[in-house]
Design an enzyme around this catalytic site. Structure first.
Site, mmCIF file in Angstrom:
data_model
loop_
_atom_site.group_PDB
_atom_site.id
_atom_site.type_symbol
_atom_site.label_atom_id
_atom_site.label_comp_id
_atom_site.label_asym_id
_atom_site.label_seq_id
_atom_site.Cartn_x
_atom_site.Cartn_y
_atom_site.Cartn_z
ATOM 1 N N SER A 1 -13.181 1.333 3.313
ATOM 2 C CA SER A 1 -12.206 0.983 2.278
ATOM 3 C C SER A 1 -11.218 2.122 2.097
ATOM 4 C CB SER A 1 -12.937 0.724 0.954
ATOM 5 O OG SER A 1 -12.023 0.847 -0.120
ATOM 6 N N ARG B 1 -12.673 -14.569 -1.662
ATOM 7 C CA ARG B 1 -11.778 -15.252 -0.721
ATOM 8 C C ARG B 1 -12.520 -16.107 0.301
ATOM 9 N NH1 ARG B 1 -7.183 -10.434 -0.193
ATOM 10 N NH2 ARG B 1 -6.101 -11.048 -2.110
ATOM 11 N N ASP C 1 -6.665 -8.243 4.573
ATOM 12 C CA ASP C 1 -5.859 -9.040 3.634
ATOM 13 C C ASP C 1 -5.247 -10.276 4.304
ATOM 14 O OD1 ASP C 1 -6.455 -7.247 1.646
ATOM 15 O OD2 ASP C 1 -4.603 -6.103 1.875
ATOM 16 N N ARG D 1 -13.961 -6.500 -10.577
ATOM 17 C CA ARG D 1 -14.065 -5.909 -9.234
ATOM 18 C C ARG D 1 -14.918 -4.637 -9.254
ATOM 19 N NH1 ARG D 1 -8.473 -6.154 -6.332
ATOM 20 N NH2 ARG D 1 -9.844 -5.728 -4.564
ATOM 21 N N SER E 1 0.839 -1.209 0.000
ATOM 22 C CA SER E 1 0.000 0.000 0.000
ATOM 23 C C SER E 1 0.871 1.256 0.000
ATOM 24 C CB SER E 1 -0.879 0.035 1.255
ATOM 25 O OG SER E 1 -1.816 -1.003 1.226
HETATM 26 C C1 S3P Z 1 -5.573 -1.276 0.112
HETATM 27 C C2 S3P Z 1 -6.775 -1.308 0.742
HETATM 28 C C3 S3P Z 1 -7.547 -2.545 0.988
HETATM 29 C C4 S3P Z 1 -6.687 -3.775 0.831
HETATM 30 C C5 S3P Z 1 -5.844 -3.711 -0.398
HETATM 31 C C6 S3P Z 1 -4.919 -2.515 -0.347
HETATM 32 C C7 S3P Z 1 -4.905 0.020 -0.083
HETATM 33 O O1 S3P Z 1 -8.598 -2.609 0.050
HETATM 34 O O2 S3P Z 1 -7.499 -4.935 0.801
HETATM 35 O O3 S3P Z 1 -5.065 -4.885 -0.520
HETATM 36 O O4 S3P Z 1 -3.701 0.043 -0.408
HETATM 37 O O5 S3P Z 1 -5.562 1.051 0.087
HETATM 38 P P1 S3P Z 1 -9.998 -1.849 0.308
HETATM 39 O O6 S3P Z 1 -9.700 -0.426 0.442
HETATM 40 O O7 S3P Z 1 -10.820 -2.116 -0.901
HETATM 41 O O8 S3P Z 1 -10.556 -2.479 1.535
#
Ligand code: S3P
Length: 425
Positions: free
Chosen positions: A164, A342, A311, A119, A20
């Protein structure tokens, strides 16, 4: 990929940089003025997709092993890409870049692989449209490919129905180009790397509870960014070290941001022996994690902790199958719209190994205990599924075959080498 049983895991490991944070360092570095030097950058397929998108928009990015130099041109320095921006498998690339693209003075198209194209993107199309953006799902199915025509934007206060960080970050990034301030309130706080890094580069960002706000047109200035080790990658070694008898592993410099540390809490709630050493609480907090094998038991995982370990739930499901007693996971319906469904994929594959597990609409119920055996499992090209089953494979009786096991490239290209590197055969 064929996985064989290992007896114990011993030694030290520095897990790759946080995915991230690596994405954000490239994106925000491109929007800052000057050279951003990113150290311990994650060189995986997802982050390379982000690099290639910004290169297509005229940003010069140099890569040396583990270090990336981004020549940022400021908030309005991007140029129109000559072809479709390919986000590959990366939801983070797609959703965050969309926020940036919405406020440009050019049009662009964003697409990716088959998983990405299934998605949900309405979760960003809705708030961006409220801000005045022109963003369309080309097939009208609420998914990529997306066509974005840059437009003047207005700031909004968005009450997000979903916790999110991708949605929150998308809206905040569009807010940098909007007239007036933009804020987002989430039902539960999601990872806050965007807020921390934008502030570090000079943006005016405020956060209180589950609401955060940005002011438009900040002047972002390049600064060095040191990416901590990814707790989502460390999670496989935390689980393996706790479950494999006689193990002791030191995981160096792992990010333990409280919006990401749910895995640590769940391991401890299950009886895991994890000690934090060399804690550093400045900026993105980090620590070394000392993992010692433990006898694990079931737990209940629900509510506000879910976004902090979203995750890691595939790995937690495997851990629960090897632990004693029952583990219940609730409030994790987001798992159904990740790189694969998942919940379904973990239930189907763990059952093939002899586990007692049921899927629910928003989680799983896992009755741990029965000894698991090898099987042929399908990763569905989902990197986190493949890595979770690699850990299952070193613990179960008989060989385990993971179909499409090389999808670990998405977030952790050296995963199998690192796992076997700690093995005491
Ligand atoms: C992420 C946010 C999460 C996570 C993804 C990385 C990010 O997703 O599952 O692997 O870098 O902001 P969501 O924001 O859709 O929950």
């Amino acid at each position: 990929m064929e996985i064989k049983k290992l007896h114990s895991l011993k030694g030290e490991l520095s897990v790759p940089g946080d995915k991230s944070i690596s994405h954000r360092a490239v994106m925000f570095g491109s929007l800052a003025r000057g050279t951003t030097r990113i150290t311990h950058f994650l060189e995986s397929a997802d982050c390379l997709s982000t690099i290639s998108c910004f290169e297509k928009m005229g940003i010069s990015i140099q890569r040396k092993k583990g270090e990336v130099l981004v020549e940022g041109k400021g908030l309005h320095g991007l140029s129109a890409p000559a072809s479709v921006l390919d986000a590959g498998n990366s939801g983070t690339t797609t959703r965050l870049i969309s926020g940036i693209l919405a406020g440009q003075n050019f049009s662009s198209q964003l697409s990716g692989d088959d998983s990405l194209k299934s998605r949900p993107m309405n979760r960003i199309i809705t708030p961006l449209t409220m801000m005045g953006a022109d963003i369309k799902s080309l097939k009208g199915d609420g998914c990529a490919p997306l066509f974005i025509t840059g437009k003047p934007l207005k700031g909004i206060h968005y009450i997000s129905p979903v916790a999110s960080a991708q949605v929150k970050s998308c809206v905040l990034l569009a807010g940098l180009y909007a007239e007036g301030p933009t804020s987002v309130t989430e039902p539960v706080l999601s990872r806050n790397h965007t807020e921390i890094m934008l502030k570090y580069l000079g943006a005016e960002v405020t956060a209180a509870g589950t609401t955060c706000s940005v002011c438009p047109e900040p002047s972002l200035t390049a600064r060095d960014i040191l990416v901590p080790g990814d707790i989502s990658s460390a999670a496989y070694f935390m689980a393996a070290g706790l479950l494999a008898p006689g193990s002791e592993i030191l995981l160096k410099n792992v990010g333990i941001n409280p919006t990401r540390d749910g895995m640590l809490k769940v391991c401890r709630a299950m009886g895991g022996n994890i000690t934090l050493l060399n804690e550093n609480r400045e900026g993105e907090p980090t620590a070394d994690l000392l993992i010692r094998s433990s006898s694990l038991h079931g737990t209940v995982i629900e509510g506000d902790i879910i976004p902090t370990l979203i995750d890691e739930l595939p790995m937690i499901a495997v851990m629960a199958a090897f632990a004693s007693g029952t583990t219940v996971i609730r409030d994790a319906q987001e798992l159904r719209v990740k790189e694969s469904d998942r919940i379904q994929v973990m239930v189907d594959n763990l059952r093939l190994m002899g586990a007692d597990i049921e899927g629910t609409a928003d989680g799983m119920v896992i009755h741990g205990g029965p000894s698991l055996h090898g099987a042929v499992i399908d990763s569905h090209l989902d990197h986190r599924v493949a890595m979770s089953f690699a850990v299952a494979g070193i613990l179960c009786d008989g060989p385990l075959t993971i179909l499409h096991g090389d999808c670990v490239n998405i977030s952790y290209p050296d995963f199998y080498q690192d796992l076997y590197g700690l093995a005491e055969l």
